[in-house]
Each structure stands twice: as C-alpha cells, then as structure tokens.
Enzyme design. Structure first.
Site, mmCIF file in Angstrom:
data_model
loop_
_atom_site.group_PDB
_atom_site.id
_atom_site.type_symbol
_atom_site.label_atom_id
_atom_site.label_comp_id
_atom_site.label_asym_id
_atom_site.label_seq_id
_atom_site.Cartn_x
_atom_site.Cartn_y
_atom_site.Cartn_z
ATOM 1 N N LYS A 41 49.894 -35.999 -15.940
ATOM 2 C CA LYS A 41 48.455 -36.142 -15.718
ATOM 3 C C LYS A 41 48.009 -35.269 -14.540
ATOM 4 O O LYS A 41 48.859 -34.776 -13.773
ATOM 5 C CB LYS A 41 48.138 -37.612 -15.433
ATOM 6 C CG LYS A 41 48.796 -38.116 -14.161
ATOM 7 C CD LYS A 41 48.760 -39.627 -14.072
ATOM 8 C CE LYS A 41 49.479 -40.070 -12.818
ATOM 9 N NZ LYS A 41 49.893 -41.464 -12.869
ATOM 10 N N ARG A 135 45.660 -52.713 -11.731
ATOM 11 C CA ARG A 135 44.817 -51.564 -12.075
ATOM 12 C C ARG A 135 44.436 -51.737 -13.540
ATOM 13 O O ARG A 135 43.328 -52.146 -13.863
ATOM 14 C CB ARG A 135 45.564 -50.238 -11.876
ATOM 15 C CG ARG A 135 46.038 -49.998 -10.451
ATOM 16 C CD ARG A 135 46.543 -48.574 -10.257
ATOM 17 N NE ARG A 135 47.581 -48.189 -11.223
ATOM 18 C CZ ARG A 135 48.303 -47.086 -11.111
ATOM 19 N NH1 ARG A 135 48.099 -46.231 -10.119
ATOM 20 N NH2 ARG A 135 49.230 -46.805 -12.006
ATOM 21 N N TYR A 251 35.719 -19.461 13.418
ATOM 22 C CA TYR A 251 34.692 -20.439 13.793
ATOM 23 C C TYR A 251 34.901 -20.909 15.230
ATOM 24 O O TYR A 251 36.010 -21.249 15.621
ATOM 25 C CB TYR A 251 34.777 -21.673 12.898
ATOM 26 C CG TYR A 251 34.266 -21.519 11.483
ATOM 27 C CD1 TYR A 251 33.473 -20.449 11.089
ATOM 28 C CD2 TYR A 251 34.582 -22.477 10.527
ATOM 29 C CE1 TYR A 251 33.006 -20.352 9.781
ATOM 30 C CE2 TYR A 251 34.117 -22.384 9.220
ATOM 31 C CZ TYR A 251 33.332 -21.319 8.856
ATOM 32 O OH TYR A 251 32.874 -21.225 7.569
ATOM 33 N N MET A 299 36.536 -22.023 6.667
ATOM 34 C CA MET A 299 36.150 -22.145 5.256
ATOM 35 C C MET A 299 37.262 -21.617 4.372
ATOM 36 O O MET A 299 38.234 -22.303 4.134
ATOM 37 C CB MET A 299 34.829 -21.425 4.986
ATOM 38 C CG MET A 299 34.292 -21.641 3.594
ATOM 39 S SD MET A 299 33.797 -23.357 3.327
ATOM 40 C CE MET A 299 33.573 -23.385 1.572
#
Ligand SMILES: *Cc1c(COP(=O)(O)O)cnc(C)c1O
Length: 349
Positions: A41, A135, A251, A299
C-alpha cells in the site's frame, strides 16, 4: 507533433532490487513454516509499486496487500489479481462490482461489509477481526454472526497494535485471535506485520504481512541483522558558486562564509521529505567525502560546502543522507512516516 521527451531529473530514488528481494526472503525465512506476503500500500511505502512489486514477485511473494481500490490496478499490472487483497474491504456496491470485475479480493471489515458482499453475490473473501487495535475489523463477539458464517473466507486476519514493543498486548491479541480462529471457518490465518515476525513462530500462523521491513525499516532490534537498506536517494548539483568571506547562504542568512569557498546548490527540500530540521550538522556525500549542508534547507534548495570535493561540477550526483532510522529521528517522524513522505518528484524517472 511528436511527444516531448522529458529531460532527465535532478533527483533520483533508486530501489536496490537485490536488497529488497533479500529482505523479503529473510522475512519469509523468519516466518518459519508460514510464508511471507507483502504490504504494498501507499505505493510500496513511497518507494514505487512499479519498482518494487515485480521484485517481490520474482523473489517468490504471492500475497500483496493494498489499502484502497485505487491501488489495485498498479499492482495487478505485475501479479495475478487473486493475489491482491484490499484492506479497506467493500464500502458500497460499486466497490463490490469492481472487486469482482478485476478479481482482487476484499478484506471484509464489518458485519455491514459482510452483508453487502454476500447480497451482491458473495464469493471468496478475506476477513479482518479486530483484537484490540480498533481500526477496522469485526468484533470478536460477532464471530458467530450469521453474516460471518455466510462468508467464504480465505485469509482470516487480525493486526497487532504494539508488535514493535515488548507489550503484554501482543500475547493478549494472539490469544484473542486463536479463539476466533476456532470459531470462523477459513483456509489460512494471518496476524504478524514486520515487527510481529520478530515475535516468533507462534505469531506467524500461515501467512505474515511485512511492510516496513521489506523497504529497509527495522521496527525491532531482532530484525537489524536481517534487513538491508533499500532506498538510495541522490541529488544532482544544479550550479556551483564562489562565496567570499562574509557572504551568507539561504533563508535568514544563517550561514556566513568565514573565508572564500566553493559551494554547490541542490534541488531538494521539504517536498522531498528533506525538512528544515535536517539541515544543521548533516552532510551530503560523494565517493566517501563529506559535503556539509550550509544554512537552512530553503524550500526546495540545499547548499553544500564543496571544499572537500573541488572536482565536482553541475550535473554531478551526490548521495543524500537517507538512513531511514536516522533521517526519521532527525525529522521527528516514525520510519513509516519518513518513507511515505518521500515525494513524487523523487520517483520521477
Ligand atoms: C500496513 C499493514 C501491514 C504491514 O505492517 P508493517 O508494520 O509495515 O510491517 C500489515 N497488515 C496490515 C493489515 C496493514 O495495514
């Protein structure tokens, strides 16, 4: 007009096929008389279904688990549909129809799902029983319900909540599951995830369902010697620059060059699972040389010190520090989160 050809990427995630195959084989051996399946998955926990599923298949795996119906086609492109189980089961008639049309097998997770599956035609299914994780899954007290006895169950399953810990909960869930196995007719039983395999043969039953350990995660110390890293992540230098003493980087200008130096800019950052917190003290690598990160991860740009590698230029590939356990700890994530936040850009070929 011919289709434009996508130029090569500047980031790459390489799956080490032999390590992935070896991990599955090791987990299959550790499963004793049980065989190992594979949780595939979330796009094989971020490493890519197309890269991983054929390797697992060729290693000998014949049971694959996804969560959503949307994940089925990607897997059945490589393996027979009856080997693919869908952990969320069937929520409505459309999902039942899709299951039957493609031949993948739902993991029935509630009395409502059992009723729906039977009323739309029945057929082979798997069944999840909740033994404490709360769950998905029918309650132990529903094991004798008529909706359950009407099912044709291949795999009877439950899931351990705390297999990565030495918790009394493991034994309690095993006992609860043993009681349920005596109540619900089924062909095969399955309880252990990766960490559960390390709990020993009594947890393995007929089929184990490793996920994280296939992809290089080590959820329990007992598995450390058996599991190899699978993902290698690399970034190409986009450009090199010369800094003079006093020049700053990134930054907030948190790094200032103490002297003239040569640096390289890489295109990698938050969207690639490389969070700002991993900047300080970390380094990229090239042929054993350490290239420290300068300033903040900004970023999707990272600047590294090229002092140790004057030969490197734009286009050269650097190794990204990507030990799952270490990287996860630095990001304050679990290894599961660390793998699954690997962004789509990393997998672009
Ligand atoms: C994800 C999942 C697994 C795999 O668990 P890992 O801890 O990654 O080994 C096994 N079974 C079920 C039901 C799952 O949802």
């Amino acid at each position: 007009m011919p289709n434009p050809v996508l130029p090569p990427p500047s980031l790459r995630l390489t799956v080490d096929s032999s390590a992935l195959a070896a991990n599955w084989q090791a987990l299959d051996r550790l499963s004793g008389t049980a065989s190992a399946g594979a949780a595939v998955k979330a796009d094989c926990y971020g490493l890519g279904v197309a890269a991983c599923v054929p390797v697992l298949r060729d290693a000998g795996c014949t049971a694959f688990f996804v969560a959503h119906w949307s994940e089925v086609a990607g897997v059945t492109a490589h393996v027979p549909p009856q080997q693919v189980a869908v952990l969320h089961g069937v929520a409505n008639e459309a999902e039942c129809a899709y299951a039957r049309a493609v031949g993948a097998v739902p993991v029935i997770c509630s009395l409502e799902q059992a009723k729906l599956w039977t009323s739309t035609g029945g057929g082979l299914c798997h069944l999840m029983v909740d033994t404490g994780i709360n769950r998905l899954g029918i309650s132990v007290s529903d094991a004798n319900h008529v909706e359950i006895s009407s099912l044709d169950v291949d795999l009877l399953m439950s899931h351990l909540a705390s297999a990565d810990e030495d918790s009394p909960m493991n034994q309690r869930q095993l006992s609860a599951f043993s009681a349920v196995r005596a109540m619900i007719p089924h062909r095969r039983a399955s309880l252990a995830n990766s960490a559960g395999i390390a709990l020993g043969a009594v947890y393995a039953l007929d089929l184990t369902r490793p996920g994280i350990a296939l992809y290089g995660g080590v959820p329990r110390a007992e598995l450390a010697g058996a599991i190899r890293p699978v993902a290698r992540v690399q970034a190409a230098i986009l450009q090199t620059r010369h800094l003079s003493a006093g020049d700053s980087v990134g930054y907030n200008a948190t790094f200032t060059a103490p002297a003239s130096m040569r640096v390289g800019t890489l295109s990698m950052g938050y969207a690639d699972g490389f969070l700002r917190v991993r900047g300080p003290g970390n380094a990229f690598g090239h042929a054993g040389r350490r290239l420290p990160i300068l300033g903040k991860v900004s970023m999707d740009m990272i600047v590294v010190d090229l002092s140790a590698a004057p030969d490197l230029a734009a286009g050269d590939w650097l190794d990204v520090p990507w030990d799952i356990a270490v990287a996860a700890q630095q990001n304050a994530l679990s290894p599961y989160e660390m793998l699954t936040v690997i962004g789509q850009r990393l997998r672009a070929r």
